[in-house]
Each structure stands twice: as structure tokens, then as C-alpha cells.
Design an enzyme around this catalytic site. Structure first.
Site, short mmCIF file in Angstrom:
data_model
loop_
_atom_site.label_atom_id
_atom_site.label_comp_id
_atom_site.label_asym_id
_atom_site.label_seq_id
_atom_site.Cartn_x
_atom_site.Cartn_y
_atom_site.Cartn_z
N LYS A 33 48.20 47.05 42.21
CA LYS A 33 47.10 47.48 43.08
C LYS A 33 46.93 48.99 43.02
O LYS A 33 45.83 49.52 42.82
CB LYS A 33 47.36 47.04 44.52
CG LYS A 33 47.63 45.56 44.70
CD LYS A 33 46.43 44.71 44.38
CE LYS A 33 46.62 43.25 44.80
NZ LYS A 33 47.70 42.56 44.07
N LYS A 82 43.70 44.16 50.87
CA LYS A 82 44.70 43.51 50.00
C LYS A 82 46.10 43.97 50.38
O LYS A 82 46.33 45.16 50.60
CB LYS A 82 44.46 43.89 48.53
CG LYS A 82 43.13 43.53 47.95
CD LYS A 82 43.05 44.02 46.50
CE LYS A 82 41.71 43.70 45.87
NZ LYS A 82 41.68 44.15 44.45
N ARG A 131 38.69 39.68 33.53
CA ARG A 131 39.99 40.08 33.01
C ARG A 131 39.79 40.62 31.59
O ARG A 131 39.41 39.89 30.67
CB ARG A 131 40.94 38.88 33.02
CG ARG A 131 42.25 39.09 32.26
CD ARG A 131 43.11 40.25 32.77
NE ARG A 131 43.40 40.14 34.18
CZ ARG A 131 44.41 39.42 34.67
NH1 ARG A 131 45.19 38.73 33.86
NH2 ARG A 131 44.63 39.40 35.98
N ARG A 181 36.27 35.39 35.96
CA ARG A 181 36.67 34.36 36.92
C ARG A 181 35.62 34.30 38.02
O ARG A 181 35.53 35.22 38.84
CB ARG A 181 38.05 34.69 37.49
CG ARG A 181 39.24 34.44 36.56
CD ARG A 181 39.50 35.56 35.53
NE ARG A 181 39.56 36.89 36.12
CZ ARG A 181 40.69 37.45 36.60
NH1 ARG A 181 41.83 36.78 36.55
NH2 ARG A 181 40.69 38.66 37.08
N ARG A 188 36.80 35.27 46.29
CA ARG A 188 37.94 35.65 45.46
C ARG A 188 37.77 35.10 44.05
O ARG A 188 37.61 33.90 43.86
CB ARG A 188 39.25 35.13 46.06
CG ARG A 188 39.58 35.74 47.40
CD ARG A 188 40.81 35.07 48.01
NE ARG A 188 40.60 33.66 48.27
CZ ARG A 188 41.55 32.82 48.64
NH1 ARG A 188 42.79 33.26 48.78
NH2 ARG A 188 41.27 31.54 48.88
N ASP A 232 41.44 44.20 35.71
CA ASP A 232 40.50 43.40 36.47
C ASP A 232 39.30 44.27 36.81
O ASP A 232 39.46 45.34 37.42
CB ASP A 232 41.13 42.87 37.76
CG ASP A 232 42.12 41.74 37.48
OD1 ASP A 232 42.14 41.24 36.35
OD2 ASP A 232 42.85 41.36 38.41
N GLU A 268 42.11 46.26 39.69
CA GLU A 268 43.56 46.15 39.54
C GLU A 268 43.93 46.37 38.08
O GLU A 268 43.11 46.17 37.18
CB GLU A 268 44.06 44.76 39.99
CG GLU A 268 43.87 44.47 41.47
CD GLU A 268 44.48 43.15 41.92
OE1 GLU A 268 45.30 42.58 41.15
OE2 GLU A 268 44.15 42.70 43.02
N ASN A 294 46.96 44.95 35.80
CA ASN A 294 48.04 43.98 35.79
C ASN A 294 48.99 44.24 34.62
O ASN A 294 48.57 44.29 33.47
CB ASN A 294 47.47 42.57 35.69
CG ASN A 294 46.63 42.20 36.89
OD1 ASN A 294 47.14 41.73 37.89
ND2 ASN A 294 45.32 42.45 36.80
#
Length: 338
Positions: free
Chosen positions: A138, A173, A223, A238, A246, A286, A294, A296
Site C-alpha cells: 500500500k 484501506k 494489474r 478486474r 472492489r 494496480d 498499489e 504488489n
């Protein structure tokens, strides 16, 4: 090449969609020997970091892209065979893939300390354990404000209230979550706003991230994969299910592979070399709209979805870059000893 994969329990892997499985299939197809262990099988004994690892043979029963592989993996018997566990130094393997899924809890952090010591002993670990620890998925966006949405990180309830008032709508978050768990969407004037903040920050005991709500989420949380400093030309958007905000597959989102937009590629190419130089072989950005939300680095996914929908073999690129990284380091070691 002997490859050690640190991962979740084998029976939990859903072969039809699991990225680690796709990596292992590609590595095995090239003749590399696979070994597996879980976090709890790492230890330090006799002055060395060791793993109690099992040799792994893939039977082919859980072929990638085959949804029957899910049922096959559920009984933990058909898609793989394992040998007896052997305890040996982590540095004895040619490559170590850290693919344990979050939560990024203290046990995960302890594993990164053990693996960091293994690196000192000569192990090659991907992603680099110190880099994993240093890049909270994050908070890492704070380093790149030019690409991030307006963001606040605080324990202060007053500041969280003010952020929602300023932007009209925000997403809260936790800093250690995954898969869209415990994420709240908050709006100015919401009578439950104070309660949401109390739940999130634990009455001032926990730090919370707030980001301006991005309405582009209706088009998907994208992504974007970076591998060895290279940007994969396709992303997986997504798209939230009806009634959801979400964009997480674990929250029921639908994954749609797309070619990168010019802005996606611009962001990916700006970040890829910097992150690769830190030992992050694989990164999943993301993006919502034109903003990174984000970064990852623990166990980025979406290899199989992108391959199945576009034909681009992400696992092949990953193993290409893994082999190139190992060859480069071996060449450097030989030159250094000459």
C-alpha cells in the site's frame, strides 16, 4: 537448475488459475528440478539458513487452463508427487522463489529476515527478501506521487474526516490487507462515516490509508506486470461485480485481459527499471484509470488469465528473466574471481 519454491500448502493451489503453478510448469518443462517448502520449514541451524524441502514432480493432471485442475488439486494427490523432505542449506539451491501469499504478518517478516541471511550465505532469492520487506504494497505508492491518486496515511480520525470532506468520496484501506478485504468506501455526509473510521483506525490505534475514490473502477482495477524491468504488454482488468466497488478477483471481480493503454505503459516503463534494480524481479502494479493504487511485490498473480485470453505466455517471460538474472550473477562472480 535446482529451484526451491516457498509457497502455500500444495493442496490449496488451484492449478487452473494459480500463477505459482504456471511458473513451476514452465520451469519443469525446461528441465529444472523443483523443490518446495512452506514458511514454517525455514530455520537457522548450525549457523546456516536451512529449508526442509521436498522434491516436486508435476504429473500434468492439473494442466493450466483446465478448470478440472481445481478439483484435482483439492485432494492434494493428482497434480503432483513429492519425495521425502530433506533439510539442506537454502544457498544450495540455484534459485529460490518466495511465493507465499499474504497476509504480510510477523511470521512473513521473520521469513524475510531468514531469507535475507540466506542471501548473505550465497542464496539467490526472488523477489529479494529485503526489497519485499521495504515495499509495503500500500505505502509503496507514496514514492511515486506523480502517478498516484490523492492519498492520506494517518491514524487521525479528524484527518480522515477532512479527507472525505475534501474529496467527496474516498476508499479506506488497512495497510496489511489483501484481496480487497476490510476496504471501505466512504462518502461525505455518510451517517456511518464515524463508525467506519473507528473500525478502520481502532480508535487511533491503527494506521489507515485513504485514497480518493476513482470512478474509473467501473472499467476495472488493472494489474500491470513488470518482469525483470520489462513491462508485460497486456494487463488484466478486474471488473467489479454488480453492486461492488472492489476490483479484486477474490471479491468476485471478472478478469478481462487487455492491451496496455499508452498511460499504462508510460507508468510501467517509468517504474520497471527502478524496481528491478532493487531486486524485485516480479512486480504487479494496480492501476485504476491513470493512477497507481498499489505496488504488489509479495506474490503477484494473473499470469494464466493473461495467457488464456491473449496467448502471451507470461510464465515463459518470467523464467526467461529468472534464468538471465542467474546467468548474469554467475558471470559476474566468475569475472570477480578471475
Amino acid at each position: 537448475m535446482r529451484v526451491l519454491v516457498i509457497l502455500d500448502p500444495l493442496p490449496s493451489i488451484r492449478t487452473y488459475k494459480d500463477t505459482t503453478y504456471a511458473m513451476m510448469v514452465e520451469a519443469a518443462a525446461r528441465g529444472h528440478q523443483l523443490h518446495v517448502c512452506e514458511q514454517g520449514q525455514l530455520s537457522c541451524a548450525h549457523g546456516r539458513i536451512q529449508a526442509e524441502a521436498m522434491p516436486l514432480h508435476l504429473t500434468g493432471a492439473g494442466a493450466t487452463g483446465d478448470h478440472a485442475g481445481s478439483a484435482a488439486s483439492a485432494d492434494g494427490a493428482s497434480w503432483y508427487e513429492t519425495g521425502a523432505p530433506v533439510r539442506e542449506p537454502v544457498a544450495a539451491f540455484d534459485a529460490v522463489l518466495m511465493r507465499k501469499d499474504p497476509p504480510f504478518d510477523m511470521e512473513y517478516i521473520y521469513s524475510t529476515y531468514l531469507l535475507e541471511q540466506a542471501v548473505r550465505e550465497g542464496a539467490r532469492v526472488f523477489n529479494d527478501p529485503r526489497a519485499i520487506r521495504d515495499h509495503n504494497e500500500k505505502l509503496a505508492v507514496l514514492e511515486f506521487p506523480e502517478f498516484a491518486a490523492p492519498t492520506l496515511v494517518t491514524r487521525s480520525a479528524a484527518d480522515l474526516h477532512a479527507f472525505v470532506d475534501e474529496h467527496g468520496e474516498a476508499v479506506f484501506k488497512p495497510l496489511d490487507g489483501m484481496g480487497g478485504t476490510s476496504i471501505f468506501r466512504a462518502q461525505r455526509g455518510d451517517p456511518n462515516l464515524s463508525v467506519i473510521i473507528e473500525v478502520m483506525n481502532g480508535f487511533g490505534a491503527r494506521t489507515v490509508m485513504a485514497q480518493r475514490f476513482l470512478p474509473e473502477i467501473v472499467d476495472g482495477d488493472k494489474r500491470v506486470l513488470l518482469i525483470g524491468g520489462e513491462v508485460v504488454p497486456y494487463c488484466l482488468a478486474r471488473i467489479p461485480k454488480e453492486g461492488e466497488f472492489r476490483g479484486n478477483l477474490a471479491a468476485g471481480a471478472r478478469g478481462v485481459a487487455r492491451a496496455l493503454s499508452p498511460r499504462d505503459r508510460e507508468i510501467g516503463e517509468a517504474l520497471a527499471p527502478q524496481l528491478a534494480a532493487r531486486g524485485l524481479l516480479l512486480v504487479g502494479l494496480d492501476l485504476i484509470g491513470e493512477h497507481v493504487t498499489e505496488i504488489n511485490v509479495t506474490s503477484p498473480t494473473c499470469f494464466q488469465e493473461i495467457r488464456d485470453q491473449t496467448g502471451f505466455d507470461v510464465a515463459r517471460l518470467f523464467v526467461d528473466r529468472l534464468e538471465a538474472s542467474l546467468a548474469s550473477s554467475a558471470g559476474g562472480a566468475q569475472r570477480g574471481s578471475g
